[in-house]
Motif scaffolding. Structure first.
Motif, short mmCIF file in Angstrom:
data_model
loop_
_atom_site.label_atom_id
_atom_site.label_comp_id
_atom_site.label_asym_id
_atom_site.label_seq_id
_atom_site.Cartn_x
_atom_site.Cartn_y
_atom_site.Cartn_z
N GLN A 1 0.80 -1.22 0.00
CA GLN A 1 0.00 0.00 0.00
C GLN A 1 0.83 1.26 0.00
N ALA A 2 2.16 1.15 0.19
CA ALA A 2 3.01 2.34 0.24
C ALA A 2 2.85 3.14 -1.04
N ALA A 3 2.49 4.43 -0.89
CA ALA A 3 2.15 5.24 -2.05
C ALA A 3 3.09 6.41 -2.28
N ASP A 4 4.08 6.60 -1.40
CA ASP A 4 4.97 7.75 -1.58
C ASP A 4 5.85 7.55 -2.81
N ASP A 5 6.28 8.66 -3.39
CA ASP A 5 7.13 8.64 -4.58
C ASP A 5 8.60 8.61 -4.14
N PRO A 6 9.31 7.52 -4.38
CA PRO A 6 10.71 7.43 -3.92
C PRO A 6 11.65 8.35 -4.69
N LYS A 7 11.14 8.96 -5.79
CA LYS A 7 11.96 9.87 -6.58
C LYS A 7 11.75 11.33 -6.17
N ALA A 8 10.77 11.56 -5.31
CA ALA A 8 10.51 12.91 -4.84
C ALA A 8 11.53 13.29 -3.77
N ASP A 9 11.72 14.57 -3.56
CA ASP A 9 12.61 15.02 -2.50
C ASP A 9 12.02 14.64 -1.15
N VAL A 10 12.82 13.98 -0.34
CA VAL A 10 12.31 13.48 0.93
C VAL A 10 13.45 13.38 1.94
N SER A 11 13.08 13.48 3.21
CA SER A 11 14.05 13.31 4.29
C SER A 11 13.63 12.13 5.14
N LEU A 12 14.56 11.20 5.34
CA LEU A 12 14.30 10.00 6.15
C LEU A 12 15.04 10.09 7.48
N SER B 1 9.68 1.14 9.80
CA SER B 1 8.54 1.33 10.68
C SER B 1 7.24 1.24 9.90
N SER B 2 6.30 0.48 10.42
CA SER B 2 5.01 0.35 9.71
C SER B 2 4.23 1.65 9.74
N ALA B 3 4.59 2.58 10.63
CA ALA B 3 3.89 3.86 10.70
C ALA B 3 4.50 4.92 9.79
N SER B 4 5.62 4.60 9.15
CA SER B 4 6.27 5.58 8.30
C SER B 4 5.40 5.90 7.08
N ARG B 5 5.37 7.17 6.71
CA ARG B 5 4.65 7.61 5.51
C ARG B 5 5.58 7.70 4.30
N LYS B 6 6.80 7.22 4.48
CA LYS B 6 7.81 7.33 3.42
C LYS B 6 8.41 5.95 3.13
N ASN C 1 17.91 12.82 -4.20
CA ASN C 1 16.62 13.34 -3.72
C ASN C 1 16.30 12.91 -2.30
N ILE C 2 17.07 11.96 -1.76
CA ILE C 2 16.78 11.43 -0.42
C ILE C 2 17.87 11.86 0.55
N LYS C 3 17.47 12.56 1.58
CA LYS C 3 18.39 12.95 2.64
C LYS C 3 18.09 12.10 3.88
N VAL C 4 19.14 11.67 4.56
CA VAL C 4 18.98 10.77 5.69
C VAL C 4 19.53 11.42 6.96
N LYS C 5 18.64 11.57 7.93
CA LYS C 5 19.04 12.07 9.25
C LYS C 5 19.36 10.85 10.12
N VAL C 6 20.60 10.73 10.54
CA VAL C 6 21.06 9.53 11.24
C VAL C 6 21.23 9.81 12.73
N THR C 7 20.70 8.91 13.54
CA THR C 7 20.87 8.98 14.99
C THR C 7 21.40 7.65 15.49
N GLY C 8 22.55 7.67 16.15
CA GLY C 8 23.17 6.45 16.65
C GLY C 8 22.95 6.23 18.12
N ASN C 9 23.51 5.12 18.62
CA ASN C 9 23.43 4.75 20.03
C ASN C 9 21.98 4.63 20.51
N MET C 10 21.11 4.11 19.67
CA MET C 10 19.70 3.97 20.03
C MET C 10 19.43 2.52 20.43
#
Length: 444
Positions: free
Chosen positions: A31-42, A331-336, A70-79
């Motif tokens: 059902q995932a409908a987001d466009d993976p080619k659009a500008d997005v931040s993960l 995450s199943s709640a992600s919209r991306k 087009n995809i930027k990734v915000k990374v958080t470690g030590n989680m």
């Protein structure tokens, strides 16, 4: 420094996942409908914290972003898993889209609760044949009842790391292959000192870092559940044989109380003060990272590695071991989710990405292509563990709806056995089976 599913550290996290079944209402892969080619931040959360590990992650992410501008990734470690679960329950923009976890024991709950989305539709849509990409054992611990809610991100194998210099001084010229040989070598390498030790051949107690019941049970080929899914500890003689053999080794090396007193003098598992580094133990049950860590600590002896010994009646299976590893999911709640899949696919299936990460943190690659890559940096010590990971009889602990709770229950029973608190082993195993079945029934 891998931290693959250390049971005592994750019990609370496993319990926390159970509430996610009602909290997760995200999209499924179909059902995932987001466009993976659009500008997005993960947002990507991982558990690594050592500077070299963090640098390796950041370098892989930089390569991904260059290939996907087009995809930027915000990374958080030590989680930790606990922090991850709290964020997934809370949801919202601050929750991670992509997660990696050291805790393979959580996979059953991640899948069963719906916390992570099933990746099978993404794999199919991308034309990725997982059976041709990943080793069979790794696929087993990253899915539950057909739900491939995670994928492998590097691999850990467990074997024997030993002080070759101490071996040669004792006139021992090869590592032990069977349990009787192992017991003999451990005794020859043990040096008592008053009511303590100068050195033990091996720290055989289950609190001895990676000397866990599940590691040893793998050498006996133990089967945790029967065909109907019921706990199998009492019915499979492998469990009683392993517990008895370990208890006998504890007795031959001086007894539980004396060994535990010595163990309490050991330094931290992840520091230069590790007892193997300091020469307090001559053999260490551990993963592929230990030899590199010992060299970094500047030990004054020669290091060698070998598979763990097997029972004497299974000598033909020598070379196998216990497998685990880091897992990665969405995450199943992600919209991306489509964009998130591009990151997961890159990190877990791109050969160059997997090889460079494995080289950087001294882990075993998690794809068949990466294992065969000429770019993989293979030391003699690491080759042992790569061979263990590819052995057809190597095994892992199966995923369950209660995560690793059943393993904790087994481990708690094993603690009682080695201390001499269990007078009737078959009855104790049967009672442990009942507890495991009850816990899994509650989790489903």
């Amino acid at each position: 420094m891998p931290r693959t599913g250390r049971l005592t550290a994750v019990a609370a996290a496993l319990a926390a996942i159970s509430v996610l079944a009602t909290a997760c209402t995200g999209q499924s892969g179909t059902q995932a409908a987001d466009d993976p080619k659009a500008d997005v931040s993960l947002t990507f959360w991982h558990g690594w914290s050592e500077p070299g590990e963090v640098k390796a992650i950041e370098e892989n992410i930089a390569r991904f972003e260059k290939a996907h501008p087009n995809i930027k990734v915000k990374v958080t470690g030590n989680m930790t898993d606990d922090k991850i679960n709290q964020a997934l329950r809370a949801g919202g923009d601050k929750a991670p889209d992509v997660v990696s976890s050291f805790t393979t024991d959580s996979v059953g709950k991640f899948c069963n609760s719906g916390a992570f989305t099933d990746l099978n539709p993404f794999l199919q849509k991308s034309g990725v044949d997982k059976a041709k990409v990943f080793p069979k054992n790794l696929l087993e611990y990253t899915q539950f009842k057909g739900n491939q809610c995670t994928l492998p991100l590097l691999n850990d194998a467990y074997g024997l790391v030993y002080n070759k210099t101490a071996f040669e001084a004792a006139g021992i010229h090869e590592p032990p292959k069977t349990w009787s040989q192992f017991t003999e070598v451990a005794q020859r390498l043990t040096k008592p000192s008053g009511d303590s030790y100068e050195q033990v051949g091996i720290m055989p107690t289950y609190h001895g870092y990676e000397t866990k019941p599940v590691r040893l049970a793998a050498q006996w080929g133990a089967t945790y559940f029967d065909a109907e899914g019921r706990s199998n500890l009492a019915k499979d003689p492998a469990f009683a044989q392993m517990l008895t053999a370990q208890k006998d080794l504890v007795a031959k090396l001086g007894g539980y109380e004396k060994l535990e007193k010595f163990r309490n003098t050991f330094g931290d598992e992840w520091s230069a003060e590790h007892p193997f580094h300091r020469g307090q133990v001559a053999m260490q049950i551990d993963g592929e990272w230990r030899a590199a860590m010992a060299k970094k600590a500047g030990v004054g002896f020669e290091i060698a590695t070998a598979p763990l010994p097997v029972p004497d009646d299974k000598a033909g299976e020598y070379g196998k071991g216990y497998l685990a590893g880091t897992v990665m999911g969405i995450s199943s709640a992600s919209r991306k989710q489509n964009a998130a899949w591009e990151l997961v696919k890159y990190m877990t299936t791109d050969t160059a990405a997997v090889v460079s990460f494995a080289n950087a943190i001294h882990n075993i690659p998690s794809t068949l292509a990466a294992l065969d890559s000429p770019d993989l940096q293979v030391t003699p010590e690491l080759k042992t563990f790569i061979d263990i990971s590819r052995h057809p009889k190597s095994s892992t602990t199966p995923a369950q709806a209660d995560g690793g709770t059943y393993q904790l229950t087994f481990e708690d029973f094993a603690y009682k056995v080695e201390k001499g608190d269990v007078s009737d082993l078959p009855a104790g195993l049967a009672q442990t089976d009942k507890q495991i079945d009850t816990d899994i029934a509650k989790a489903q």
